[in-house]
Design a protein around this motif. Structure first.
Motif, short mmCIF file in Angstrom:
data_model
loop_
_atom_site.label_atom_id
_atom_site.label_comp_id
_atom_site.label_asym_id
_atom_site.label_seq_id
_atom_site.Cartn_x
_atom_site.Cartn_y
_atom_site.Cartn_z
N ARG A 188 -24.34 -41.58 33.69
CA ARG A 188 -23.65 -42.08 34.88
C ARG A 188 -22.52 -41.15 35.29
N ILE A 189 -21.72 -40.70 34.32
CA ILE A 189 -20.63 -39.77 34.60
C ILE A 189 -21.17 -38.47 35.17
N SER A 190 -22.24 -37.95 34.57
CA SER A 190 -22.83 -36.71 35.04
C SER A 190 -23.28 -36.82 36.49
N ALA A 191 -23.99 -37.88 36.81
CA ALA A 191 -24.51 -38.05 38.18
C ALA A 191 -23.36 -38.17 39.19
N ALA A 192 -22.34 -38.95 38.83
CA ALA A 192 -21.22 -39.16 39.75
C ALA A 192 -20.43 -37.88 39.97
N LEU A 193 -20.22 -37.09 38.92
CA LEU A 193 -19.44 -35.86 39.07
C LEU A 193 -20.22 -34.81 39.85
N VAL A 213 -15.62 -46.39 32.18
CA VAL A 213 -16.33 -45.21 32.69
C VAL A 213 -16.07 -45.05 34.18
N GLU A 214 -16.12 -46.15 34.91
CA GLU A 214 -15.87 -46.09 36.36
C GLU A 214 -14.43 -45.68 36.65
#
Length: 449
Positions: free
Chosen positions: A364-369, A435-436
């Protein structure tokens, strides 16, 4: 204040500390660090009241700690202690056992023996392997590498335990060029000499390139990785281990955090073939979320480990499976007790869920960044997200702003000779909302820093 009251006071302060883990600064402010000068005291001629000592430790020390036991720490792969593991540790400290042998503590011996059986089951490693509970992955790796060298030399008729290394055939060590510094440290302590260690070429993910692996023979010790420290990647065990075994080599797997992928059905493919190795190391505080000082050396051949670790004496002899005959320590506390408590509390499904959740959070972090314009440098196969900003200066500025924010913390790294920062997920306290919050912080800062 009597002994019982003192312990209650320390426990109260400990509970208050844990209760505030989510709201405290992840890294202490300068004023809190400066206040640590209060520990700079002359040694008292007469002892001071114990309750004053505990109060000083809490009042000055607690504000200056790193909140790695909270949900917003994304630095090194450090899991927050599970409540049951921390509670088991407290009770074990009250027992105050010398857990070297069954005679020293029948209770500790029985619990650690059960922990070993469960550990081999959850990691699906050979059930007859020895499990030694040491202080760290470094110490446990040293034990396994020492066992490997002794066994390789024993196969050639050389008894390193009694005859030492002078005049012995040379054992050739092969490691990935991206090997972890703890492996290097263990090899140096054992006298292998870093300049003589052969570094196998790795690809852009940090994995050994099988076609470029140097030749091996029966004098070779091959070290592989489960969880490269920056990318989280895994060597190709299914290809490399059979090749090494055919040559007569010993294979050791450094799996301080990556070995736990074996406990998650969705991630087991990363470890295909890993069970064919001769030894493995992993660490409880990384992904099982147990307190520090609880790593494991796992050796397929218990006799090989006991050969170099044995510490029997006329006044203290025990079976080869006694922990004092498998670890570096003679006098030792029962490090396996929190491991047992965590495994019993989580169960097979709980361990799998913990590992899987962190993998999903990392994705999730990877996709958002990436969507926000950051450069994500790895495939995020496990729990590591390796990131850069718009340029090297921006990367450093982003890192500084996050660390100074007090709301999150992760560390810098160097990947392919350029700065990067590494976001690691392993704490049971880190929920999706945390995480968000991290994503929101980074998006606000932006890839330009």
């Amino acid at each position: 204040m009597n002994e019982g009251q003192l312990l209650q006071e320390a426990d109260r302060r400990g509970r208050d500390y844990v209760a505030g883990a989510e709201t405290r600064r992840v890294f202490p402010a300068e004023a809190e660090i400066a206040a640590l000068s209060g520990f700079d005291e002359a040694l008292p001629d007469q002892g001071l009241p114990p309750e004053e000592t505990i109060a000083l430790m809490d009042n000055l020390g607690s504000p200056a700690t790193v909140a790695s036991n909270g949900p917003n720490y994304f630095g090194f792969v450090i899991g927050a202690s599970l409540p049951v593991a921390a509670a088991a540790e407290r009770l074990a400290l009250a027992w105050d056992q010398c857990a070297s042998t069954e005679d020293g503590s029948p209770a500790a011996y029985a619990i650690e023996k059960q922990a070993s059986a469960w550990l081999l089951e959850v990691l699906d490693l050979p059930r007859s392997s020895a499990v030694a509970y040491g202080t760290s992955a470094t110490a446990c790796g040293l034990s396994c590498l020492a066992a490997a060298r002794a066994e390789l030399l024993a196969r050639q008729g050389w008894d390193v335990v009694n005859d030492g290394l002078h005049g012995a055939p040379e054992v050739k060590v092969l490691v990935p060029a991206s090997t972890h510094v703890t492996v290097r440290k263990a090899l140096q302590v054992l006298g292998f000499g870093w300049n003589r260690v052969i570094k196998a070429p790795v690809d852009d993910k940090g994995r050994i390139i099988p076609d470029q692996l140097p030749a091996m023979d029966a004098n070779t010790l091959l070290v592989l990785q489960a969880g490269e420290v920056n990318t989280g990647e895994f060597d190709d065990f299914a290809t490399l281990i059979p090749r090494a075994k055919a040559a007569g080599a010993w294979v050791h797997v450094d799996g301080a955090f990556g070995l736990w992928a074996r406990a998650a059905p969705q991630l087991q493919h990363l470890t295909k073939g890993i069970g064919g190795a001769d030894s493995w190391t992993t660490d409880g505080h990384k992904w099982l979320n147990t307190p520090y000082d609880g790593a494991m050396a796992i050796c397929r051949d218990p006799a090989a480990l006991a050969r170099v670790m044995n510490s029997d004496a006329a006044y203290s002899s025990a079976s080869a499976e006694a922990q004092k005959n498998l670890t570096l320590e003679f006098s030792r506390r029962a490090r396996g007790i929190p491991i047992w408590a965590a495994l019993r509390s989580l169960g097979r499904a709980g361990v799998a869920d913990l590992v899987t959740r962190h993998h999903q959070q990392a994705q999730r972090i990877s996709a958002a960044l990436q969507e926000a314009g950051f450069e994500v440098l790895n495939r995020v196969v496990l729990n590591q997200v390796l990131v850069r900003g718009a340029d090297d200066a921006a990367t450093q500025a982003i890192l500084q702003q996050v660390q100074e924010s007090g709301s999150s913390w992760f560390g810098g790294s160097v990947w392919q000779e350029r700065p990067a920062f590494r976001i690691s997920l392993s704490s049971h306290r880190t929920k999706d909302q945390h995480v968000e919050q991290l994503i929101d912080l980074l998006v606000r800062i932006g890839p330009e820093g």
